[in-house]
Each structure stands twice: as structure tokens, then as C-alpha cells.
Design a protein around this motif. Structure first.
Motif, PDB file in Angstrom:
ATOM      1  N   LYS A 126       0.819  -1.212   0.000  1.00  0.00           N
ATOM      2  CA  LYS A 126       0.000   0.000   0.000  1.00  0.00           C
ATOM      3  C   LYS A 126       0.853   1.261   0.000  1.00  0.00           C
ATOM      4  N   SER A 127       1.854   1.311   0.862  1.00  0.00           N
ATOM      5  CA  SER A 127       2.693   2.509   0.946  1.00  0.00           C
ATOM      6  C   SER A 127       3.497   2.711  -0.335  1.00  0.00           C
ATOM      7  N   THR A 128       3.921   1.617  -0.944  1.00  0.00           N
ATOM      8  CA  THR A 128       4.689   1.711  -2.191  1.00  0.00           C
ATOM      9  C   THR A 128       3.841   2.264  -3.321  1.00  0.00           C
ATOM     10  N   LEU A 129       2.663   1.690  -3.504  1.00  0.00           N
ATOM     11  CA  LEU A 129       1.774   2.152  -4.573  1.00  0.00           C
ATOM     12  C   LEU A 129       1.322   3.586  -4.328  1.00  0.00           C
ATOM     13  N   ASN A 130       1.065   3.927  -3.060  1.00  0.00           N
ATOM     14  CA  ASN A 130       0.668   5.309  -2.740  1.00  0.00           C
ATOM     15  C   ASN A 130       1.771   6.299  -3.098  1.00  0.00           C
ATOM     16  N   SER A 131       3.003   5.907  -2.824  1.00  0.00           N
ATOM     17  CA  SER A 131       4.139   6.785  -3.089  1.00  0.00           C
ATOM     18  C   SER A 131       4.295   7.054  -4.586  1.00  0.00           C
TER      19      SER A 131
END
Length: 244
Positions: A126-131
Motif C-alpha cells: 500500500k505505501s509503495t503504490l501510494n508513493s
């Protein structure tokens, strides 16, 4: 024939690469021309933070970043695939993204259908895709969805239903795209900078015919979002004063 560029940002041709291959197979079956490139095959230097690309329009660093940017610009759709490293994108992808700073000010990839892929054996999807999505909003692309795989299903090929939105955007040239409030907000920050701060931006935006628009021309924008965008723009133009 429309061409889709798929970018593998892993140093290995394993999980991320194989998932990109499964996406490529779907795209080819739909009649698209495809190309997969591996960022690690190119020389990409770190951004110097000199702001020359922002202020004057061109980066002085001589490497392959401009070549990759050219490939993205010339494509009809973009797929970016990354493994998760410490809850974020791969280092080489971040290094390349830093070199595209001018696209925040003067996007050359606006309304380009873009699909994001991330995979991990553990956490951080989630954090990767959000970034990465944050960057894509600054680039002004049409967000065509995200695809992910983790330790439970990382060997499962991508299915066509997972990339349907992306394919639809390619076929419509992004004309069916409805931006979020966040995308409209970001656009109007850029619009304000072009109006009041950076002369190079202003020339670019006026030549594109964007300076008087609430969002990129051709997108589906509701009445509420038009009011919202123009209100943000008027407020920011008062706050961010023209440079004399």
C-alpha cells in the motif's frame, strides 16, 4: 497500432519482470504493440537538486534519463513495475523519478494512461503504490489502476480483469478519465506556479492552452470539481504572489 511501454525497475528478471510479462501478454492479445525495458540496463545518475530543469527547461546531466523520458512520452500507455524495498519503491525508480522534476511544472505525459504494479514477499504494498501514485498525480497522467502481488499469490499471473480500466483508458486516449479532487488540486497548484512564479512554465502552459483551464483539456470534470479547482486557483494566486 498503439504502443505500451512497460518498465521493470527490479535488478532481476524474476517476480516483477514475470508479472510484467503477464500484463504484456494481455496487452498483445488486445492488439497493442509493447516494449519492456529494464531500468538497470540504463545509466541513471542522481538528481543534483540544481533546479536547472525547472528554471531553464533542460537538465545538464548526460546519461540515459532523457532517453527513458522520451520513450515514455512517445508511448500511448505506461506500466511501471517495482518490487517493494523497505515499504517503498526500488531505489533506481526513485532516482529516475527525481530526474523528472520538470514534469511537475511542465508535464509532457499529461493524460497518459498509466498502470502501477508492485510486489513483495512481505508488507509495504500500500505505501509503495501510494508513493508512486503521488508522483503520477504530479505528472498529470490518467491513473489506470494498480496491480499487486504478495507472498500468498506472487506467482499468480495478472488477469485481464485487473487491467480493464487501464485498457479502456488507452482505447479512449484518456478522454473518459475523471480526475479526483486531489488531482484537480495538484493541477491548480501547478497552474498557479505557471501564472505567478516561473516564466518558463507560463510560456509552456499558455502554448498548451492550459492556463485558463481547471484541468487538462478533454477530461471529464463535474461542475463541482470545476468550481473547486477555480476556487483553489484564485486563493493560491492571492497567497503565492507574482515574483517581480
Amino acid at each position: 497500432m498503439k504502443k505500451i511501454l512497460l518498465i521493470n525497475t527490479s535488478n532481476r528478471k524474476k517476480t516483477t519482470y514475470n508479472l510484467l510479462l503477464s500484463i504484456e501478454k494481455i496487452l498483445k492479445n488486445k492488439g497493442f504493440k509493447t516494449e519492456i525495458i529494464n531500468l538497470h540496463d540504463y545509466k541513471i545518475q542522481f538528481c543534483k537538486g540544481c533546479e536547472v530543469c525547472v528554471l531553464k527547461g533542460n537538465c545538464f546531466i548526460k546519461d540515459d534519463s532523457s532517453l527513458i523520458m522520451k520513450k515514455i512520452v512517445e508511448s500511448d500507455g505506461l506500466v511501471i513495475g517495482t518490487p517493494v524495498y523497505l515499504n517503498n519503491m526500488s531505489g533506481i525508480l526513485k532516482a529516475f523519478i527525481d530526474r523528472t522534476c520538470s514534469w511537475f511544472h511542465r508535464s509532457e505525459v499529461y493524460q497518459k494512461p498509466t498502470l502501477l504494479l508492485a510486489n513483495t514477499q512481505g508488507s509495504g504494498i500500500k505505501s509503495t503504490l501510494n508513493s508512486i501514485e503521488e508522483v503520477m498525480i504530479q505528472w498529470g497522467v490518467c491513473l489506470g489502476g494498480t496491480v499487486s502481488r504478495n507472498g500468498r499469490n506472487f506467482n499468480r499471473p495478472i488477469e485481464e480483469k485487473e487491467v480493464t480500466k487501464f485498457i479502456d483508458l488507452i482505447n479512449s486516449n484518456g478522454k473518459s478519465y475523471s480526475p479526483s479532487f486531489k488531482e484537480v488540486y495538484t493541477y491548480n497548484i501547478q497552474r498557479t506556479l505557471a501564472t505567478n512564479v516561473f516564466p518558463v512554465d507560463k510560456d509552456y502552459w499558455e502554448n498548451k492552452g492550459w492556463i485558463d483551464n481547471t484541468y487538462f483539456p478533454g477530461s471529464k470534470l463535474s461542475f463541482v470539481k470545476k468550481i473547486y479547482g477555480n476556487s483553489i486557483y484564485k486563493i493560491l494566486c492571492k497567497v503565492i504572489k507574482p515574483i517581480k
